[in-house]
Design an enzyme around this catalytic site. Sequence first.
Site, PDB file in Angstrom:
ATOM      1  N   ARG A  39       0.825  -1.222   0.000  1.00 43.59           N
ATOM      2  CA  ARG A  39       0.000   0.000   0.000  1.00 43.59           C
ATOM      3  C   ARG A  39       0.851   1.261   0.000  1.00 43.59           C
ATOM      4  O   ARG A  39       0.523   2.230  -0.663  1.00 43.59           O
ATOM      5  CB  ARG A  39      -0.919   0.012   1.236  1.00 43.59           C
ATOM      6  CG  ARG A  39      -2.034  -1.005   1.160  1.00 43.59           C
ATOM      7  CD  ARG A  39      -2.676  -1.202   2.511  1.00 43.59           C
ATOM      8  NE  ARG A  39      -1.671  -1.635   3.484  1.00 43.59           N
ATOM      9  CZ  ARG A  39      -1.929  -2.002   4.726  1.00 43.59           C
ATOM     10  NH1 ARG A  39      -3.176  -1.960   5.162  1.00 43.59           N
ATOM     11  NH2 ARG A  39      -0.966  -2.405   5.529  1.00 43.59           N
ATOM     12  N   TYR A 155      -7.569 -13.837  12.607  1.00 46.42           N
ATOM     13  CA  TYR A 155      -6.278 -14.180  11.996  1.00 46.42           C
ATOM     14  C   TYR A 155      -6.105 -15.705  11.962  1.00 46.42           C
ATOM     15  O   TYR A 155      -5.715 -16.265  10.928  1.00 46.42           O
ATOM     16  CB  TYR A 155      -5.173 -13.523  12.819  1.00 46.42           C
ATOM     17  CG  TYR A 155      -3.760 -13.735  12.332  1.00 46.42           C
ATOM     18  CD1 TYR A 155      -3.286 -13.096  11.194  1.00 46.42           C
ATOM     19  CD2 TYR A 155      -2.881 -14.559  13.046  1.00 46.42           C
ATOM     20  CE1 TYR A 155      -1.974 -13.262  10.768  1.00 46.42           C
ATOM     21  CE2 TYR A 155      -1.567 -14.731  12.628  1.00 46.42           C
ATOM     22  CZ  TYR A 155      -1.124 -14.083  11.492  1.00 46.42           C
ATOM     23  OH  TYR A 155       0.185 -14.261  11.081  1.00 46.42           O
TER      24      TYR A 155
HETATM   25  P1  NAP Z   1       4.937  -6.957   7.573  1.00 46.74           P
HETATM   26  O1  NAP Z   1       6.305  -6.727   8.061  1.00 46.74           O
HETATM   27  O2  NAP Z   1       3.831  -6.126   8.126  1.00 46.74           O
HETATM   28  O3  NAP Z   1       4.846  -6.824   6.009  1.00 46.74           O
HETATM   29  C1  NAP Z   1       3.582  -6.948   5.397  1.00 46.74           C
HETATM   30  C2  NAP Z   1       3.626  -6.525   3.956  1.00 46.74           C
HETATM   31  O4  NAP Z   1       2.315  -6.615   3.406  1.00 46.74           O
HETATM   32  C3  NAP Z   1       4.071  -5.098   3.767  1.00 46.74           C
HETATM   33  O5  NAP Z   1       4.773  -5.019   2.539  1.00 46.74           O
HETATM   34  C4  NAP Z   1       2.752  -4.325   3.667  1.00 46.74           C
HETATM   35  O6  NAP Z   1       2.981  -3.128   2.993  1.00 46.74           O
HETATM   36  C5  NAP Z   1       1.907  -5.348   2.882  1.00 46.74           C
HETATM   37  N1  NAP Z   1       0.461  -5.264   3.079  1.00 46.74           N
HETATM   38  C6  NAP Z   1      -0.222  -5.472   4.226  1.00 46.74           C
HETATM   39  N2  NAP Z   1      -1.539  -5.329   4.005  1.00 46.74           N
HETATM   40  C7  NAP Z   1      -1.696  -5.041   2.693  1.00 46.74           C
HETATM   41  C8  NAP Z   1      -2.811  -4.783   1.867  1.00 46.74           C
HETATM   42  N3  NAP Z   1      -4.058  -4.757   2.340  1.00 46.74           N
HETATM   43  N4  NAP Z   1      -2.599  -4.517   0.556  1.00 46.74           N
HETATM   44  C9  NAP Z   1      -1.340  -4.497   0.057  1.00 46.74           C
HETATM   45  N5  NAP Z   1      -0.257  -4.757   0.788  1.00 46.74           N
HETATM   46  C10 NAP Z   1      -0.423  -5.014   2.101  1.00 46.74           C
HETATM   47  O7  NAP Z   1       4.508  -8.491   7.805  1.00 46.74           O
HETATM   48  P2  NAP Z   1       5.400  -9.837   7.932  1.00 46.74           P
HETATM   49  O8  NAP Z   1       5.707 -10.056   9.343  1.00 46.74           O
HETATM   50  O9  NAP Z   1       6.470  -9.837   6.902  1.00 46.74           O
HETATM   51  O10 NAP Z   1       4.280 -10.912   7.552  1.00 46.74           O
HETATM   52  C11 NAP Z   1       4.109 -11.418   6.242  1.00 46.74           C
HETATM   53  C12 NAP Z   1       3.226 -12.651   6.296  1.00 46.74           C
HETATM   54  O11 NAP Z   1       3.839 -13.627   7.142  1.00 46.74           O
HETATM   55  C13 NAP Z   1       1.828 -12.390   6.866  1.00 46.74           C
HETATM   56  O12 NAP Z   1       0.876 -13.157   6.161  1.00 46.74           O
HETATM   57  C14 NAP Z   1       1.949 -12.890   8.296  1.00 46.74           C
HETATM   58  O13 NAP Z   1       0.726 -13.319   8.810  1.00 46.74           O
HETATM   59  C15 NAP Z   1       2.908 -14.065   8.111  1.00 46.74           C
HETATM   60  N6  NAP Z   1       3.612 -14.439   9.355  1.00 46.74           N
HETATM   61  C16 NAP Z   1       4.595 -13.673   9.873  1.00 46.74           C
HETATM   62  C17 NAP Z   1       5.226 -14.071  11.041  1.00 46.74           C
HETATM   63  C18 NAP Z   1       6.365 -13.289  11.658  1.00 46.74           C
HETATM   64  O14 NAP Z   1       6.953 -13.768  12.635  1.00 46.74           O
HETATM   65  N7  NAP Z   1       6.729 -12.150  11.136  1.00 46.74           N
HETATM   66  C19 NAP Z   1       4.832 -15.248  11.704  1.00 46.74           C
HETATM   67  C20 NAP Z   1       3.800 -15.989  11.150  1.00 46.74           C
HETATM   68  C21 NAP Z   1       3.198 -15.585   9.961  1.00 46.74           C
HETATM   69  P3  NAP Z   1       2.049  -1.824   3.283  1.00 46.74           P
HETATM   70  O15 NAP Z   1       1.932  -1.703   4.775  1.00 46.74           O
HETATM   71  O16 NAP Z   1       2.744  -0.701   2.617  1.00 46.74           O
HETATM   72  O17 NAP Z   1       0.756  -2.148   2.638  1.00 46.74           O
END
Ligand code: NAP
Length: 260
Positions: A39, A155
Amino acid sequence: MDLGLKNKVVIITGGTKGIGEAISRCVAEEEGIAVFIGRSEKPGKALEDDLKAKKLQGYFIQADLNKTDNCKKIIAEVIEKYGRIDGLVNNAGRNDGVGLENGSPEAFAKSVQENLFHYYEMLYYALAALKESEGSVVNISSKVALSGQGGTSGYAASKGAQLALTREWASELLPYNIRVNAILPAEVMTPLYESWLNTFDNPSAKQKEIEQKIPLGQRMTTAEEIASMAVFLLSNKSAHTTGQFISPDGGYLHLDRSLT
Ligand code: NAP
């Protein structure tokens, strides 16, 4: 090992930060074309510029996946620009803490809509192109799908559904040689994770407490370690792997708790 991703077009939702950014970078480093969706403009443009400076291929599409028709528009733009799609990584999502005691039916519905629906929509619109390329789909789910967490029904429901859909889509798409697999991260330092840690009085003490419970190396998984698994699943080197749930998490989810 040559993963054979040269000039392959891979769409990574949420590919501008955290796990998604690491996947975008890894695809580009394998000489693929990473198309990353987010976004906010700043991180997307910065990633695009950085890849360009390294003579790697990347393309940013600024879009909110939760807004009507955006998934359709994203796929149309990619097809117009590159004429093909070889891989889709459904990754964007947020642990938004909508539970039973701290939620409402309306908040639950919104959480599921925001975390789940675009996974379906992106594949729905990309399907024709993926049939042509016999492409690969990777769904980023979460350990929460299998372990629960408490206080996060929306979630958890979305992450569980992503696993069900991984098996369902792997089954439906067998005739087209399209593979569908899921990765279940557990504890990975990303902007999202960091903001969650910062909700605690002492974030670094909380981080240490979590790390002590991770069997392999008492450390968190890096985003790059998730990305390596993702590009392997995107590549033909995993040509006979489909419908799988993979946990690159240092044994956090599956090994005996007595080990830590
Ligand atoms: P993050 O750091 O928040 O990154 C999320 C990314 O998604 C960002 O690029 C964000 O960019 C984009 N985004 C979010 N909502 C969006 C939307 N509605 N439209 C377009 N882009 C969107 O998250 P992360 O920790 O890397 O997590 C990534 C995935 O891994 C998720 O599905 C999460 O549930 C999963 N996960 C992560 C962990 C962990 O430990 N980090 C553990 C289990 C699962 P903008 O904000 O600019 O939109």
